[in-house]
Design a protein around this motif. Sequence first.
Motif, PDB file in Angstrom:
ATOM      1  N   GLY A 202      -3.111 -12.612  -0.186  1.00  0.00           N
ATOM      2  CA  GLY A 202      -1.809 -12.156  -0.647  1.00  0.00           C
ATOM      3  C   GLY A 202      -1.920 -11.176  -1.801  1.00  0.00           C
ATOM      4  O   GLY A 202      -1.240 -10.147  -1.815  1.00  0.00           O
ATOM      5  N   TRP A 203      -2.764 -11.494  -2.785  1.00  0.00           N
ATOM      6  CA  TRP A 203      -2.926 -10.574  -3.911  1.00  0.00           C
ATOM      7  C   TRP A 203      -3.533  -9.256  -3.452  1.00  0.00           C
ATOM      8  O   TRP A 203      -3.176  -8.191  -3.946  1.00  0.00           O
ATOM      9  N   PHE A 204      -4.463  -9.308  -2.504  1.00  0.00           N
ATOM     10  CA  PHE A 204      -5.048  -8.079  -1.977  1.00  0.00           C
ATOM     11  C   PHE A 204      -3.977  -7.221  -1.312  1.00  0.00           C
ATOM     12  O   PHE A 204      -3.911  -6.009  -1.528  1.00  0.00           O
ATOM     13  N   ALA A 205      -3.125  -7.855  -0.506  1.00  0.00           N
ATOM     14  CA  ALA A 205      -2.071  -7.112   0.186  1.00  0.00           C
ATOM     15  C   ALA A 205      -1.057  -6.525  -0.792  1.00  0.00           C
ATOM     16  O   ALA A 205      -0.607  -5.387  -0.619  1.00  0.00           O
ATOM     17  N   VAL A 206      -0.697  -7.267  -1.819  1.00  0.00           N
ATOM     18  CA  VAL A 206       0.285  -6.781  -2.802  1.00  0.00           C
ATOM     19  C   VAL A 206      -0.291  -5.607  -3.595  1.00  0.00           C
ATOM     20  O   VAL A 206       0.381  -4.577  -3.776  1.00  0.00           O
ATOM     21  N   ILE A 207      -1.518  -5.735  -4.057  1.00  0.00           N
ATOM     22  CA  ILE A 207      -2.121  -4.675  -4.872  1.00  0.00           C
ATOM     23  C   ILE A 207      -2.345  -3.419  -4.040  1.00  0.00           C
ATOM     24  O   ILE A 207      -1.942  -2.316  -4.435  1.00  0.00           O
ATOM     25  N   THR A 208      -2.967  -3.556  -2.868  1.00  0.00           N
ATOM     26  CA  THR A 208      -3.260  -2.370  -2.063  1.00  0.00           C
ATOM     27  C   THR A 208      -1.998  -1.784  -1.435  1.00  0.00           C
ATOM     28  O   THR A 208      -1.882  -0.568  -1.305  1.00  0.00           O
ATOM     29  N   GLY A 209      -1.047  -2.621  -1.069  1.00  0.00           N
ATOM     30  CA  GLY A 209       0.207  -2.113  -0.521  1.00  0.00           C
ATOM     31  C   GLY A 209       1.021  -1.365  -1.553  1.00  0.00           C
ATOM     32  O   GLY A 209       1.582  -0.300  -1.280  1.00  0.00           O
ATOM     33  N   GLY A 210       1.082  -1.900  -2.759  1.00  0.00           N
ATOM     34  CA  GLY A 210       1.805  -1.209  -3.833  1.00  0.00           C
ATOM     35  C   GLY A 210       1.156   0.121  -4.184  1.00  0.00           C
ATOM     36  O   GLY A 210       1.844   1.128  -4.380  1.00  0.00           O
ATOM     37  N   LEU A 211      -0.161   0.136  -4.239  1.00  0.00           N
ATOM     38  CA  LEU A 211      -0.845   1.396  -4.517  1.00  0.00           C
ATOM     39  C   LEU A 211      -0.714   2.367  -3.349  1.00  0.00           C
ATOM     40  O   LEU A 211      -0.670   3.588  -3.557  1.00  0.00           O
ATOM     41  N   GLY A 212      -0.630   1.859  -2.146  1.00  0.00           N
ATOM     42  CA  GLY A 212      -0.409   2.728  -0.994  1.00  0.00           C
ATOM     43  C   GLY A 212       0.944   3.415  -1.067  1.00  0.00           C
ATOM     44  O   GLY A 212       1.053   4.621  -0.804  1.00  0.00           O
ATOM     45  N   LEU A 213       1.977   2.666  -1.415  1.00  0.00           N
ATOM     46  CA  LEU A 213       3.308   3.279  -1.580  1.00  0.00           C
ATOM     47  C   LEU A 213       3.306   4.304  -2.710  1.00  0.00           C
ATOM     48  O   LEU A 213       3.871   5.396  -2.578  1.00  0.00           O
ATOM     49  N   LEU A 214       2.672   3.962  -3.808  1.00  0.00           N
ATOM     50  CA  LEU A 214       2.601   4.881  -4.935  1.00  0.00           C
ATOM     51  C   LEU A 214       1.852   6.159  -4.554  1.00  0.00           C
ATOM     52  O   LEU A 214       2.314   7.271  -4.848  1.00  0.00           O
ATOM     53  N   CYS A 215       0.720   6.017  -3.888  1.00  0.00           N
ATOM     54  CA  CYS A 215      -0.067   7.193  -3.489  1.00  0.00           C
ATOM     55  C   CYS A 215       0.679   8.048  -2.476  1.00  0.00           C
ATOM     56  O   CYS A 215       0.623   9.286  -2.547  1.00  0.00           O
ATOM     57  N   GLY A 216       1.375   7.427  -1.536  1.00  0.00           N
ATOM     58  CA  GLY A 216       2.140   8.193  -0.561  1.00  0.00           C
ATOM     59  C   GLY A 216       3.245   9.000  -1.208  1.00  0.00           C
ATOM     60  O   GLY A 216       3.464  10.159  -0.860  1.00  0.00           O
ATOM     61  N   GLY A 217       3.943   8.406  -2.159  1.00  0.00           N
ATOM     62  CA  GLY A 217       5.010   9.121  -2.853  1.00  0.00           C
ATOM     63  C   GLY A 217       4.494  10.249  -3.729  1.00  0.00           C
ATOM     64  O   GLY A 217       5.016  11.369  -3.703  1.00  0.00           O
ATOM     65  N   VAL A 218       3.455   9.974  -4.504  1.00  0.00           N
ATOM     66  CA  VAL A 218       2.894  11.006  -5.375  1.00  0.00           C
ATOM     67  C   VAL A 218       2.304  12.139  -4.543  1.00  0.00           C
ATOM     68  O   VAL A 218       2.475  13.318  -4.875  1.00  0.00           O
ATOM     69  N   ALA A 219       1.633  11.799  -3.447  1.00  0.00           N
ATOM     70  CA  ALA A 219       1.039  12.838  -2.604  1.00  0.00           C
ATOM     71  C   ALA A 219       2.108  13.726  -1.978  1.00  0.00           C
ATOM     72  O   ALA A 219       1.926  14.943  -1.877  1.00  0.00           O
ATOM     73  N   TRP A 220       3.224  13.153  -1.580  1.00  0.00           N
ATOM     74  CA  TRP A 220       4.269  13.970  -0.970  1.00  0.00           C
ATOM     75  C   TRP A 220       4.871  14.939  -1.987  1.00  0.00           C
ATOM     76  O   TRP A 220       5.112  16.093  -1.689  1.00  0.00           O
ATOM     77  N   PHE A 221       5.106  14.456  -3.199  1.00  0.00           N
ATOM     78  CA  PHE A 221       5.688  15.328  -4.217  1.00  0.00           C
ATOM     79  C   PHE A 221       4.692  16.383  -4.711  1.00  0.00           C
ATOM     80  O   PHE A 221       5.090  17.487  -5.073  1.00  0.00           O
ATOM     81  N   ALA A 222       3.400  16.057  -4.726  1.00  0.00           N
ATOM     82  CA  ALA A 222       2.405  16.976  -5.271  1.00  0.00           C
ATOM     83  C   ALA A 222       1.889  17.981  -4.249  1.00  0.00           C
ATOM     84  O   ALA A 222       1.400  19.037  -4.628  1.00  0.00           O
ATOM     85  N   ALA A 223       1.976  17.690  -2.975  1.00  0.00           N
ATOM     86  CA  ALA A 223       1.304  18.520  -1.961  1.00  0.00           C
ATOM     87  C   ALA A 223       2.292  19.221  -1.054  1.00  0.00           C
ATOM     88  O   ALA A 223       2.245  19.080   0.160  1.00  0.00           O
ATOM     89  N   ARG A 224       3.152  19.997  -1.594  1.00  0.00           N
ATOM     90  CA  ARG A 224       4.142  20.680  -0.758  1.00  0.00           C
ATOM     91  C   ARG A 224       3.519  21.814   0.044  1.00  0.00           C
ATOM     92  O   ARG A 224       4.037  22.187   1.075  1.00  0.00           O
ATOM     93  N   ARG A 225       2.393  22.375  -0.404  1.00  0.00           N
ATOM     94  CA  ARG A 225       1.787  23.504   0.301  1.00  0.00           C
ATOM     95  C   ARG A 225       0.772  23.068   1.344  1.00  0.00           C
ATOM     96  O   ARG A 225       0.565  23.769   2.321  1.00  0.00           O
TER      97      ARG A 225
END
Length: 175
Positions: A57-80
């Motif tokens: 459970g802790w593995f899923a929460v930590i990696t899932g939360g970081l996955g959402l964070l990385c997906g959002g940051v990557a979308w905003f940072a990589a428009r080109r």
Amino acid sequence: MTREVRAFAVTVLTLAALGVAAGLLWSGLTPRAPYQVTEQGTVLADPTTQALIAADGWFAVITGGLGLLCGGVAWFAARRWMLPVLLGLCAGGVAAAFLTLWVGSTFTLGAVTVEASPALTAAGTKVVPGALHLTAKGVMVAWPLLAVGFFGLLEGMHGYRESPLREPYGGIGPV
């Protein structure tokens, strides 16, 4: 072409570095299952412990939360460079999940021990905290799946908002 390769490589390496930090966080937060030291080796001291499920459970929460964070940051940072970054999220998310598992199971930080039931442990045996490992291997896909999924969701919402099909008659006046 070199800019696309650079965007891919930076994404993968950033997620890999986050995977090491996530492994240390997972190791520090997750409770350890109690093991008995016997002549045959170490055996689980309390088969009814919930510490093995808590590790998943802790593995899923930590990696899932970081996955959402990385997906959002990557979308905003990589428009080109959308496609290289999206592929980097997928490959880097897989690498980060494996690094999180390896670092978290190799290094022990803050070994929180779950107490074994006295009725289940033999008198005079030594009870030690066990190493972390995953019993549900399916949680390994939380990071890449949520990173790519959230990236796609943001891109879909952005594409719909700017689409001419949103207007009546596809942007063309009535006939």
